[in-house]
Design an enzyme around this catalytic site. Structure first.
Site, PDB file in Angstrom:
ATOM      1  N   TRP A  73      19.174  63.238  34.669  1.00 25.63           N
ATOM      2  CA  TRP A  73      17.833  63.468  35.212  1.00 25.63           C
ATOM      3  C   TRP A  73      17.358  62.303  36.035  1.00 25.63           C
ATOM      4  CZ3 TRP A  73      16.909  68.187  35.912  1.00 25.63           C
ATOM      5  CH2 TRP A  73      17.419  69.142  35.024  1.00 25.63           C
ATOM      6  N   ASP A 130       9.462  59.956  33.786  1.00 19.50           N
ATOM      7  CA  ASP A 130       9.721  61.372  33.565  1.00 19.50           C
ATOM      8  C   ASP A 130       9.803  61.547  32.047  1.00 19.50           C
ATOM      9  OD1 ASP A 130      10.749  63.893  33.189  1.00 19.50           O
ATOM     10  OD2 ASP A 130      12.582  63.568  34.358  1.00 19.50           O
ATOM     11  N   LYS A 163       9.403  72.141  27.067  1.00 17.19           N
ATOM     12  CA  LYS A 163      10.059  71.640  25.851  1.00 17.19           C
ATOM     13  C   LYS A 163       9.031  71.447  24.717  1.00 17.19           C
ATOM     14  CE  LYS A 163      13.060  69.762  29.215  1.00 17.19           C
ATOM     15  NZ  LYS A 163      14.043  70.788  29.244  1.00 17.19           N
TER      16      LYS A 163
END
Ligand code: PMP
Length: 366
Positions: free
Chosen positions: A109, A178, A202
């Site tokens: 990511w 992030d 999530k």
């Protein structure tokens, strides 16, 4: 406020995202689906400028503010385009002409965030975990930060590799994170950050909403010619209502924050998450049969990753687990292996069931 769950065929969902939502939240949403608060319509069917929706978005915002103890100088935004659009919006707004930004490369990511930043300007790779196969988080002392960086970007939890920061680096330049896969899983100090963002799917709610917390001063940095929708400043003017937001997603975030509050807040949830992860790592450390991926000091409490002796055995594990009602344990397609995502809404009983399944599996196949 929430009804207790009742018996029905729901699996233990270890998927990485979109991921399990708390059952009481789903039940409440179902109960309010057809007639929201006596309006005669669902929340999805009414104007985002209505009084009723305004109360919902305000409650979602104050739920986030309360749980994360967000200071007044930060704006709470519910935007669209996922965390992936934030990979671009962050440099487009914060990386001025001739400036460079520091990025910490901890895995898949982080890599995507770096790729987008490079399309905008200059990136200084402050650390690259390649030699450790991205299986650890660097110590703050390892970071090679540039003296005049526009900002420093980190990925608080790498969802695919399963590595997570236990403490955040202190930086001169604004810290940007992030936090897609570990927001609301533990308490931390928002003031350490200039900006943080998290795709909702999530720990926060459904996909299609991304939470952004931004220090208001940072929003002023955007170049004047940046397109309207891409500018944080646009979204600050009338928070999250410049265009039609994901009203359903914001409503579910409201319910999720109320659920977290009803459990006793982030400190309680953090203890529970540590307990759940502890159970799983204890099993992974109990015999050489299991091969946990992340370095011990960097292990994620959200995404637990491991390997078995060979891919055929991993395939068998995931298949038999699914049959046993333990869903979503296959590792990310890019790396293979096995992964249990144990976000807030995955109950301790799910982890206990997994650990017990692992014991049986080892006996039969070890
Ligand atoms: N960052 C992290 C840490 C993620 O786990 C994900 C999605 N799994 C993303 C970014 C991308 O999020 P989205 O699909 O919402 O754009």
């Amino acid at each position: 406020m929430f009804r207790e769950g009742f018996l029905m065929a729901r699996v233990f969902n270890f998927g990485a995202g979109p991921a399990a939502l708390p059952l009481p939240v789903l039940e409440k949403a179902r109960a309010e689906m057809l007639d929201f608060g006596g309006s005669g319509m669902s929340i999805m069917e009414m104007s985002h400028r209505s009084k009723t929706f305004n109360a919902v978005i305000k409650a979602a915002e104050s739920g986030v503010r309360k749980l994360l103890n967000v200071p007044a100088e930060y704006e709470v935004l519910f935007l669209q385009g996922g965390a992936s659009l934030q990979f671009a919006m962050v440099p487009l707004n914060l990386l001025g002409a001739g400036q460079s930004a520091d990025y910490v490369h901890t895995g898949a990511w982080a890599e995507k965030a770096i790729k987008e930043a490079k399309l905008v300007g200059s990136v200084n790779l402050a650390w690259d975990g390649k030699s450790d196969k991205y299986m650890r988080i660097p110590a703050a002392s390892e970071l090679k930060l540039a003296p005049n960086a526009a900002y420093v970007h980190i990925t608080s939890n790498e969802t695919i590799g399963g590595v997570q920061y236990k403490a955040f680096p202190q930086t001169q330049a604004p810290l940007v994170a992030d936090m897609s896969s570990d927001i609301l899983s533990h308490a931390f100090d928002v003031k350490q950050f200039g900006l943080l963002y998290a795709g909702a799917q999530k720990n926060l709610g459904p996909s299609g909403v991304v939470l952004v917390l931004i220090h208001k001063d940072l929003a002023e940095r955007a170049p004047a010619n940046l397109n309207t929708m891409l500018k944080y400043k646009t979204h600050l003017a009338e928070p999250s209502l410049y265009n039609t937001p994901n009203t359903w997603g914001i409503y579910l975030i409201k319910l999720v924050t109320e659920w977290v509050e009803s459990l006793g807040g982030l400190a309680k949830l953090q203890a529970l998450n540590e307990e759940k992860a502890g159970l799983l790592y204890k099993t992974l450390d109990s015999s050489a049969y299991w091969k946990p991926c992340a370095h011990k000091d960097s292990r994620s409490n959200m995404n637990v990753t491991w390997r078995l002796g060979n891919e055929a055995l991993e395939e068998k594990f995931a298949k038999e687990a699914t049959k046993a009602g333990l869903d979503g344990l296959k590792g990310h397609r890019s790396v293979g292996g096995l992964r249990a995502s144990i976000y807030n809404a995955v109950p301790k009983e799910a982890v206990e069931a997994l650990v017990s399944f692992m014991g049986e599996f080892e006996k039969k196949n070890g």
